[in-house]
Write a protein that holds these residues in place. Structure first.
Motif, PDB file in Angstrom:
ATOM      1  N   PRO A 289      36.334  37.457  34.349  1.00 40.23           N
ATOM      2  CA  PRO A 289      36.389  38.553  33.374  1.00 40.23           C
ATOM      3  C   PRO A 289      36.703  39.916  33.991  1.00 40.23           C
ATOM      4  N   ALA A 290      36.270  40.147  35.235  1.00 44.21           N
ATOM      5  CA  ALA A 290      36.550  41.430  35.884  1.00 44.21           C
ATOM      6  C   ALA A 290      38.054  41.648  36.022  1.00 44.21           C
ATOM      7  N   LEU A 291      38.796  40.577  36.325  1.00 44.74           N
ATOM      8  CA  LEU A 291      40.246  40.683  36.461  1.00 44.74           C
ATOM      9  C   LEU A 291      40.869  41.163  35.157  1.00 44.74           C
ATOM     10  N   GLY A 292      40.467  40.557  34.048  1.00 38.90           N
ATOM     11  CA  GLY A 292      41.000  40.968  32.755  1.00 38.90           C
ATOM     12  C   GLY A 292      40.640  42.408  32.407  1.00 38.90           C
ATOM     13  N   GLN A 293      39.411  42.814  32.738  1.00 40.46           N
ATOM     14  CA  GLN A 293      38.992  44.185  32.452  1.00 40.46           C
ATOM     15  C   GLN A 293      39.895  45.191  33.150  1.00 40.46           C
ATOM     16  N   LEU A 294      40.188  44.951  34.425  1.00 36.83           N
ATOM     17  CA  LEU A 294      40.928  45.935  35.213  1.00 36.83           C
ATOM     18  C   LEU A 294      42.423  45.897  34.933  1.00 36.83           C
ATOM     19  N   LEU A 295      42.960  44.721  34.594  1.00 37.04           N
ATOM     20  CA  LEU A 295      44.386  44.633  34.281  1.00 37.04           C
ATOM     21  C   LEU A 295      44.737  45.407  33.014  1.00 37.04           C
ATOM     22  N   ARG A 296      43.760  45.626  32.163  1.00 37.87           N
ATOM     23  CA  ARG A 296      44.022  46.372  30.919  1.00 37.87           C
ATOM     24  C   ARG A 296      44.491  47.802  31.208  1.00 37.87           C
ATOM     25  N   PHE A 297      44.117  48.340  32.372  1.00 41.27           N
ATOM     26  CA  PHE A 297      44.486  49.713  32.703  1.00 41.27           C
ATOM     27  C   PHE A 297      45.946  49.828  33.135  1.00 41.27           C
ATOM     28  N   GLY A 298      46.595  48.688  33.413  1.00 45.52           N
ATOM     29  CA  GLY A 298      47.989  48.731  33.844  1.00 45.52           C
ATOM     30  C   GLY A 298      48.154  49.525  35.124  1.00 45.52           C
ATOM     31  N   ALA A 299      49.165  50.397  35.139  1.00 48.68           N
ATOM     32  CA  ALA A 299      49.475  51.185  36.337  1.00 48.68           C
ATOM     33  C   ALA A 299      48.605  52.429  36.462  1.00 48.68           C
ATOM     34  N   GLU A 300      47.617  52.579  35.600  1.00 49.78           N
ATOM     35  CA  GLU A 300      46.748  53.768  35.651  1.00 49.78           C
ATOM     36  C   GLU A 300      45.518  53.541  36.522  1.00 49.78           C
ATOM     37  N   LEU A 301      45.410  52.350  37.145  1.00 55.37           N
ATOM     38  CA  LEU A 301      44.250  52.036  37.988  1.00 55.37           C
ATOM     39  C   LEU A 301      44.699  51.194  39.161  1.00 55.37           C
ATOM     40  N   GLU A 302      44.181  51.515  40.358  1.00 54.66           N
ATOM     41  CA  GLU A 302      44.414  50.718  41.559  1.00 54.66           C
ATOM     42  C   GLU A 302      43.071  50.262  42.110  1.00 54.66           C
ATOM     43  N   VAL A 303      42.908  48.962  42.310  1.00 51.28           N
ATOM     44  CA  VAL A 303      41.676  48.424  42.880  1.00 51.28           C
ATOM     45  C   VAL A 303      41.718  48.582  44.398  1.00 51.28           C
ATOM     46  N   LEU A 304      40.693  49.195  44.966  1.00 48.52           N
ATOM     47  CA  LEU A 304      40.590  49.366  46.412  1.00 48.52           C
ATOM     48  C   LEU A 304      39.661  48.336  47.038  1.00 48.52           C
ATOM     49  N   ALA A 305      38.583  48.024  46.375  1.00 48.60           N
ATOM     50  CA  ALA A 305      37.586  47.074  46.903  1.00 48.60           C
ATOM     51  C   ALA A 305      36.781  46.529  45.730  1.00 48.60           C
ATOM     52  N   PRO A 306      36.219  45.328  45.915  1.00 45.53           N
ATOM     53  CA  PRO A 306      36.231  44.487  47.112  1.00 45.53           C
ATOM     54  C   PRO A 306      37.603  43.856  47.363  1.00 45.53           C
ATOM     55  N   PRO A 307      37.876  43.469  48.622  1.00 47.55           N
ATOM     56  CA  PRO A 307      39.215  42.949  48.970  1.00 47.55           C
ATOM     57  C   PRO A 307      39.645  41.750  48.129  1.00 47.55           C
ATOM     58  N   GLU A 308      38.698  40.841  47.836  1.00 46.54           N
ATOM     59  CA  GLU A 308      39.093  39.649  47.085  1.00 46.54           C
ATOM     60  C   GLU A 308      39.515  39.999  45.658  1.00 46.54           C
ATOM     61  N   LEU A 309      38.887  41.010  45.072  1.00 44.32           N
ATOM     62  CA  LEU A 309      39.274  41.427  43.724  1.00 44.32           C
ATOM     63  C   LEU A 309      40.633  42.110  43.764  1.00 44.32           C
ATOM     64  N   ARG A 310      40.874  42.929  44.770  1.00 48.91           N
ATOM     65  CA  ARG A 310      42.184  43.574  44.911  1.00 48.91           C
ATOM     66  C   ARG A 310      43.272  42.511  45.062  1.00 48.91           C
ATOM     67  N   HIS A 311      42.974  41.470  45.852  1.00 48.11           N
ATOM     68  CA  HIS A 311      43.955  40.397  46.060  1.00 48.11           C
ATOM     69  C   HIS A 311      44.248  39.668  44.751  1.00 48.11           C
ATOM     70  N   ARG A 312      43.215  39.399  43.957  1.00 48.82           N
ATOM     71  CA  ARG A 312      43.415  38.701  42.685  1.00 48.82           C
ATOM     72  C   ARG A 312      44.233  39.541  41.723  1.00 48.82           C
ATOM     73  N   VAL A 313      43.982  40.846  41.694  1.00 56.83           N
ATOM     74  CA  VAL A 313      44.772  41.738  40.831  1.00 56.83           C
ATOM     75  C   VAL A 313      46.219  41.754  41.290  1.00 56.83           C
ATOM     76  N   SER A 314      46.418  41.814  42.613  1.00 57.36           N
ATOM     77  CA  SER A 314      47.780  41.824  43.152  1.00 57.36           C
ATOM     78  C   SER A 314      48.528  40.549  42.781  1.00 57.36           C
ATOM     79  N   GLU A 315      47.863  39.411  42.916  1.00 56.59           N
ATOM     80  CA  GLU A 315      48.490  38.142  42.545  1.00 56.59           C
ATOM     81  C   GLU A 315      48.863  38.120  41.064  1.00 56.59           C
ATOM     82  N   ALA A 316      47.941  38.601  40.208  1.00 56.05           N
ATOM     83  CA  ALA A 316      48.196  38.591  38.772  1.00 56.05           C
ATOM     84  C   ALA A 316      49.377  39.484  38.425  1.00 56.05           C
ATOM     85  N   VAL A 317      49.457  40.657  39.063  1.00 55.11           N
ATOM     86  CA  VAL A 317      50.573  41.580  38.801  1.00 55.11           C
ATOM     87  C   VAL A 317      51.890  40.966  39.266  1.00 55.11           C
ATOM     88  N   THR A 318      51.871  40.300  40.415  1.00 56.56           N
ATOM     89  CA  THR A 318      53.077  39.648  40.930  1.00 56.56           C
ATOM     90  C   THR A 318      53.567  38.572  39.959  1.00 56.56           C
TER      91      THR A 318
END
Length: 325
Positions: A289-318
């Motif tokens: 659920p955290a991934l879905g919450q943060l992806l809603r912000f689109g390009a207005e938010l960048e995840v810095l940490a934790p690293p695994e969450l940043r990686h999951r967001v990056s994969e989803a965006v790719t």
């Protein structure tokens, strides 16, 4: 301002009616206004036909002539109780008090002097309380009227309760209070010696056990709900994400993460960098659920940490980029 003054005029009238005799200073202190404001309010009441008598001199005070009282007569006990829900007509209807509330409001309206009656009508035309959120109506709960009756009369009940996973359990409850939150009714009830919270729409059956119970002397519904809500938010958002937010991203936080996100922004108190972006820590749900919450912000938010969450967001965006070419 006119509606505020109309409310204050009614307060002056009821204070004099209930206490008999009050000085201008006593009225001013009670209403938290200046003495000069009290003078003007009393003059307005007199102009509206209310017989207010003023004793002159150092010990002078105001009182109503000849035992004058507003015509607040004929209110039944049930109607008087329903007036507490005057600003929440939909909630009153859900509790089975819609007709009772309407009758009480008519009697109260008829009891007011002409000027205050006109002001009250103007207030109703200009202000309206709409409880449910934009994306939901008040949740229908078939057992609500029965639960409310048990709360009011302190009646012990047995309920068949459907848990979040769909399984059903039987519980004996001492119903202590009802809360309407964002269109959903919740019941605070004592069960096995502790107070718990139940969603009324999940009560599939209710039986009055034919006995009353003694309410806990130290139970305060508002305080219980505040503490329970804070605990619920902590359980709902157990993780924290360190993120960068654009100016628009900051504005979107209350919409996407609700009150808990808005509070996190206030508590952070972080000043934006020269480019307008700011780094804050936001509460998020655990796991997917955290991934879905943060992806809603689109390009207005960048995840810095934790690293695994940043990686999951990056994969989803790719993957989204590949999907849309």
């Amino acid at each position: 301002m006119e509606t505020v003054r109309a409310s204050r005029l009614l307060s002056v009238l009821l204070l004099l009616q209930n206490r008999g005799r009050m000085t201008a200073r006593e009225l001013a202190d009670e209403l938290e206004v200046s003495v000069r404001t009290v003078y003007r309010d009393v003059e307005a009441l007199s102009a509206a036909g209310v017989p207010v008598y003023a004793d002159r001199g150092r010990t002078g005070a105001y009182q109503l002539l000849g035992g004058y009282r507003t015509r607040l007569t004929g209110l039944s006990e049930e109607e008087a109780q329903a007036l507490a829900l005057a600003g929440l007509p939909v909630a009153a209807t859900e509790l089975g008090l819609g007709t009772v509330l309407a009758a009480a409001q008519l009697k109260l309206h008829a009891a007011l002097p002409e000027e205050l009656r006109r002001r009250a009508s103007e207030l109703a035309e200009r202000f309206h309380v709409d409880v449910p959120g934009w994306h939901r109506d008040i949740e229908r709960a078939s057992a609500l009227a029965g639960v409310a009756d048990a709360v009011w009369h302190a009646r012990r009940v047995r309920v068949r309760y459907r848990r979040w996973d769909g399984s059903a359990v039987d519980r004996e409850l001492d119903p202590l209070g009802l809360v309407l939150k964002a269109g959903v009714w919740y019941l605070a009830a004592r069960c096995d010696g502790s107070v718990r919270t139940y969603r009324v729409s999940r009560v599939d059956a209710l039986t009055d056990l034919g006995e009353t119970f003694d309410r806990p002397g130290d139970f305060e519904l508002a305080e219980y709900w505040r503490a329970w809500s804070e605990g619920f938010e902590r359980r709902l958002y157990p993780e924290t994400a360190r993120v960068r937010l654009s100016p628009l991203g900051r504005e979107l936080v209350p919409f996407f993460l609700g009150a808990v996100g808005a509070r996190a922004l206030r508590d952070a108190g972080t000043r934006p960098a020269p480019d307008g972006w700011s780094t804050v820590e936001l509460p998020v749900e655990a796991g997917a659920p955290a991934l879905g919450q943060l992806l809603r912000f689109g390009a207005e938010l960048e995840v810095l940490a934790p690293p695994e969450l940043r990686h999951r967001v990056s994969e989803a965006v790719t993957r989204m980029g590949e999907l849309y070419g």
